[in-house]
Design a protein around this motif. Sequence first.
Motif, PDB file in Angstrom:
ATOM      1  N   GLY A  90       0.824  -1.215   0.000  1.00  0.00           N
ATOM      2  CA  GLY A  90       0.000   0.000   0.000  1.00  0.00           C
ATOM      3  C   GLY A  90       0.848   1.252   0.000  1.00  0.00           C
ATOM      4  N   TRP A  91       1.904   1.213   0.799  1.00  0.00           N
ATOM      5  CA  TRP A  91       2.755   2.387   0.947  1.00  0.00           C
ATOM      6  C   TRP A  91       3.584   2.645  -0.315  1.00  0.00           C
ATOM      7  N   ILE A  92       4.088   1.555  -0.917  1.00  0.00           N
ATOM      8  CA  ILE A  92       4.903   1.719  -2.126  1.00  0.00           C
ATOM      9  C   ILE A  92       4.065   2.325  -3.255  1.00  0.00           C
ATOM     10  N   TRP A  93       2.819   1.884  -3.380  1.00  0.00           N
ATOM     11  CA  TRP A  93       1.934   2.490  -4.382  1.00  0.00           C
ATOM     12  C   TRP A  93       1.785   3.983  -4.134  1.00  0.00           C
ATOM     13  N   SER A  94       1.615   4.286  -2.883  1.00  0.00           N
ATOM     14  CA  SER A  94       1.447   5.687  -2.509  1.00  0.00           C
ATOM     15  C   SER A  94       2.687   6.502  -2.887  1.00  0.00           C
ATOM     16  N   VAL A  95       3.874   5.954  -2.640  1.00  0.00           N
ATOM     17  CA  VAL A  95       5.121   6.647  -2.986  1.00  0.00           C
ATOM     18  C   VAL A  95       5.255   6.797  -4.499  1.00  0.00           C
ATOM     19  N   ILE A  96       4.950   5.706  -5.210  1.00  0.00           N
ATOM     20  CA  ILE A  96       5.104   5.726  -6.671  1.00  0.00           C
ATOM     21  C   ILE A  96       4.247   6.815  -7.302  1.00  0.00           C
ATOM     22  N   VAL A  97       3.045   6.997  -6.801  1.00  0.00           N
ATOM     23  CA  VAL A  97       2.162   8.017  -7.391  1.00  0.00           C
ATOM     24  C   VAL A  97       2.470   9.408  -6.828  1.00  0.00           C
ATOM     25  N   ALA A  98       2.755   9.469  -5.536  1.00  0.00           N
ATOM     26  CA  ALA A  98       2.918  10.786  -4.890  1.00  0.00           C
ATOM     27  C   ALA A  98       4.209  11.488  -5.290  1.00  0.00           C
ATOM     28  N   LEU A  99       5.259  10.725  -5.526  1.00  0.00           N
ATOM     29  CA  LEU A  99       6.563  11.344  -5.804  1.00  0.00           C
ATOM     30  C   LEU A  99       6.544  12.206  -7.074  1.00  0.00           C
ATOM     31  N   PRO A 100       6.176  11.620  -8.230  1.00  0.00           N
ATOM     32  CA  PRO A 100       6.141  12.490  -9.424  1.00  0.00           C
ATOM     33  C   PRO A 100       5.090  13.594  -9.328  1.00  0.00           C
ATOM     34  N   MET A 101       3.950  13.277  -8.717  1.00  0.00           N
ATOM     35  CA  MET A 101       2.903  14.296  -8.611  1.00  0.00           C
ATOM     36  C   MET A 101       3.352  15.455  -7.737  1.00  0.00           C
ATOM     37  N   GLY A 102       3.981  15.144  -6.624  1.00  0.00           N
ATOM     38  CA  GLY A 102       4.455  16.188  -5.715  1.00  0.00           C
ATOM     39  C   GLY A 102       5.529  17.037  -6.364  1.00  0.00           C
ATOM     40  N   MET A 103       6.449  16.381  -7.097  1.00  0.00           N
ATOM     41  CA  MET A 103       7.517  17.128  -7.766  1.00  0.00           C
ATOM     42  C   MET A 103       6.931  18.059  -8.819  1.00  0.00           C
ATOM     43  N   LEU A 104       5.930  17.562  -9.535  1.00  0.00           N
ATOM     44  CA  LEU A 104       5.282  18.373 -10.560  1.00  0.00           C
ATOM     45  C   LEU A 104       4.553  19.556  -9.929  1.00  0.00           C
ATOM     46  N   MET A 105       3.881  19.270  -8.802  1.00  0.00           N
ATOM     47  CA  MET A 105       3.147  20.329  -8.107  1.00  0.00           C
ATOM     48  C   MET A 105       4.077  21.464  -7.686  1.00  0.00           C
ATOM     49  N   ALA A 106       5.269  21.085  -7.222  1.00  0.00           N
ATOM     50  CA  ALA A 106       6.209  22.089  -6.736  1.00  0.00           C
ATOM     51  C   ALA A 106       6.756  22.944  -7.869  1.00  0.00           C
ATOM     52  N   ASN A 107       6.747  22.413  -9.081  1.00  0.00           N
ATOM     53  CA  ASN A 107       7.404  23.120 -10.173  1.00  0.00           C
ATOM     54  C   ASN A 107       6.474  23.629 -11.261  1.00  0.00           C
ATOM     55  N   SER A 108       5.183  23.348 -11.123  1.00  0.00           N
ATOM     56  CA  SER A 108       4.254  23.873 -12.115  1.00  0.00           C
ATOM     57  C   SER A 108       3.066  24.497 -11.413  1.00  0.00           C
ATOM     58  N   LYS A 109       2.955  25.805 -11.541  1.00  0.00           N
ATOM     59  CA  LYS A 109       1.856  26.521 -10.885  1.00  0.00           C
ATOM     60  C   LYS A 109       0.522  26.032 -11.421  1.00  0.00           C
ATOM     61  N   ARG A 110       0.474  25.747 -12.735  1.00  0.00           N
ATOM     62  CA  ARG A 110      -0.775  25.314 -13.351  1.00  0.00           C
ATOM     63  C   ARG A 110      -1.230  23.985 -12.771  1.00  0.00           C
ATOM     64  N   PHE A 111      -0.298  23.029 -12.726  1.00  0.00           N
ATOM     65  CA  PHE A 111      -0.652  21.711 -12.211  1.00  0.00           C
ATOM     66  C   PHE A 111      -1.079  21.813 -10.749  1.00  0.00           C
ATOM     67  N   CYS A 112      -0.376  22.668 -10.018  1.00  0.00           N
ATOM     68  CA  CYS A 112      -0.689  22.874  -8.609  1.00  0.00           C
ATOM     69  C   CYS A 112      -2.106  23.416  -8.452  1.00  0.00           C
ATOM     70  N   ALA A 113      -2.440  24.418  -9.267  1.00  0.00           N
ATOM     71  CA  ALA A 113      -3.779  25.005  -9.198  1.00  0.00           C
ATOM     72  C   ALA A 113      -4.835  23.958  -9.524  1.00  0.00           C
TER      73      ALA A 113
END
Lengths: 278, 267
Positions: A90-113
């Motif tokens: 369960g946790w590994i799935w969470s990491v696999i999805v959250a890592l790229p999404m979080g990185m994208l959120m931090a670097n794209s205002k549009r994606f974050c919004a």
Amino acid sequence: MNDTALRQDAAPAAARGKKKKTGKNIQYRLLSLICFVLIIGLWCVASYGHLVQEVFLPSPTAVLSKLFSMAADGTLWAHCSASIARVMIGWIWSVIVALPMGMLMANSKRFCAFIQPIIEFARYLPVVALVPLTLLYLGIEESQKYTIIFLGTFFQLVLMVADTVSNVDINMINAAKTLGANRFQVYKEVIFPAALPGLIDDFRLTIGWAWTYLVVAEMVAASSGLGFMILRSQRYLATDTIFAGLIMIGLIGLVTDWIFRIISRIVAPWQERLSDSR
Amino acid sequence: MKTGSSDRPVRLKVDHLGKVFGEGEQAVCALQVVNLEIRQSEFVMIVGPSGCGKTTLINIIGGLEQQTSGDVLLDGHMISGAGADRGMVFQGYSLFPWLTVLKNVEFGLKMKGIPAQHRERTARKYIRLVGLEGFENALPKQLSGGMKQRVAIARTLANEPEILLMDEPFGALDAQTRVVMQELLADIRRKTDTTILFITHDIDEAVLLGDRVYVMSRRPGSVREVLEVNLPGERSHNSLVLPEFLEIKKKIMDMLWRESNDAAMGR
Ligand SMILES: Nc1ncnc2c1ncn2[C@@H]1O[C@H](COP(=O)(O)OP(=O)(O)OP(=O)(O)O)[C@@H](O)[C@H]1O
Ligand SMILES: [Mg+2]
């Protein structure tokens, strides 16, 4: 030029630091140990002194012998391994999805919004309240347990990753750009390594929460796992088994934490830690 | 010196540069019509009151910030974004703490895709140039401030930029280390013929190192005066007491004093 002067102030400082640190380390280990000994001592007094009834507080020897017998007949390992597998998947799935999404959120205002409001919303939904729905959709399959753990950790982790990544020193990113790094190289060569120790910390925290949600999942619909073992024991007033289960969860937690600290030291030995100068 | 430099080609040209931060009521005009020119191998200094837009100017030249109006031309071409052709050295070192000194200095070359063996040779050359031999495998956290700035300089030089942009690079160092670093930079310049744009608060530093000093007005920043520095003989710390040195220093001090005085009087 003043080469020798430079060299002189770098070397002995490092050696001095090391000696002092090992001495302090032993002191800290001792303090941690004393705390455990104290609690076990209190437990002994309360149970062997018959201050608390056996059904409420089993004696240390009763819990230990329970642990040994369950270890001998294999049930302890079966429950532990079932729980560990669920947490990990369960946790590994969470990491696999959250890592790229979080990185994208931090670097794209549009994606974050786009994504932030829904994540903030979902974050406040108590996982326990989602259990009925997961049972309805997924039944009592293993996938239902993974889903509970995923839901419990994912939304928090995305925000933590985004936060850790956006806290990477902007000057370091600027330096990389003026050294000719392109967008992808800035990610790979600067943002990721700079954020790594923080990310490992985020992972360490979320895996702790994963254990909480695991017990939630196993108490509802499972026929194995430490959560199930604890819940079933309550029905038979087998407090010694409950204590055995709690101790196992605690120990697994300690080991997990310890593993993460070691990983952190291996992948980021360059980090200046507060504990280095303590 | 003067006759020698004026017939060299112009490398960097800043043309009517303006910068406004924000919009509407919160708008802050940081730069207003800045013009400057730097020729091949020139060492150009910028001094100005705090907050007059020096960092903003150098960040725009470096491509880290976008101007509101005007152009920046490098060898006649308009710049777009940051690039390895304009190397920057920052006040805060900005080393990569997970890389050794050697790997830090190799960074730009690695980004260019230069093979490992070749880039190590280049990196070692520049580490030697800044006097850090023997520290190739040290991590930044093991170095003093002065040593870190040496690494940052080597890292930028190893990239062989067309122009070196330095924003108060020695601002965080103690007075003694600062003198050592100034000598190092003068020495590097003699050996490598680099073109340098250098921002400083320190008037001595400006006159000692510069071929030309741009004095900026207070915010919104613009160029108030350009002074040529012609000192007899080789520059060294003995130059600090030359009458020619003191004369230029006094001129700059007067200008800066007038700027801050006008600000205080609300003019
Ligand atoms: N990102 C920003 N947003 C809004 N205003 C800014 C921003 N960056 C700088 N400014 C403003 O622009 C002006 C110039 O700032 P800048 O940092 O370029 O000054 P400086 O000359 O480098 O000052 P110092 O000598 O203290 O380093 C200041 O008034 C500052 O408040
Ligand atoms: Mg500045």
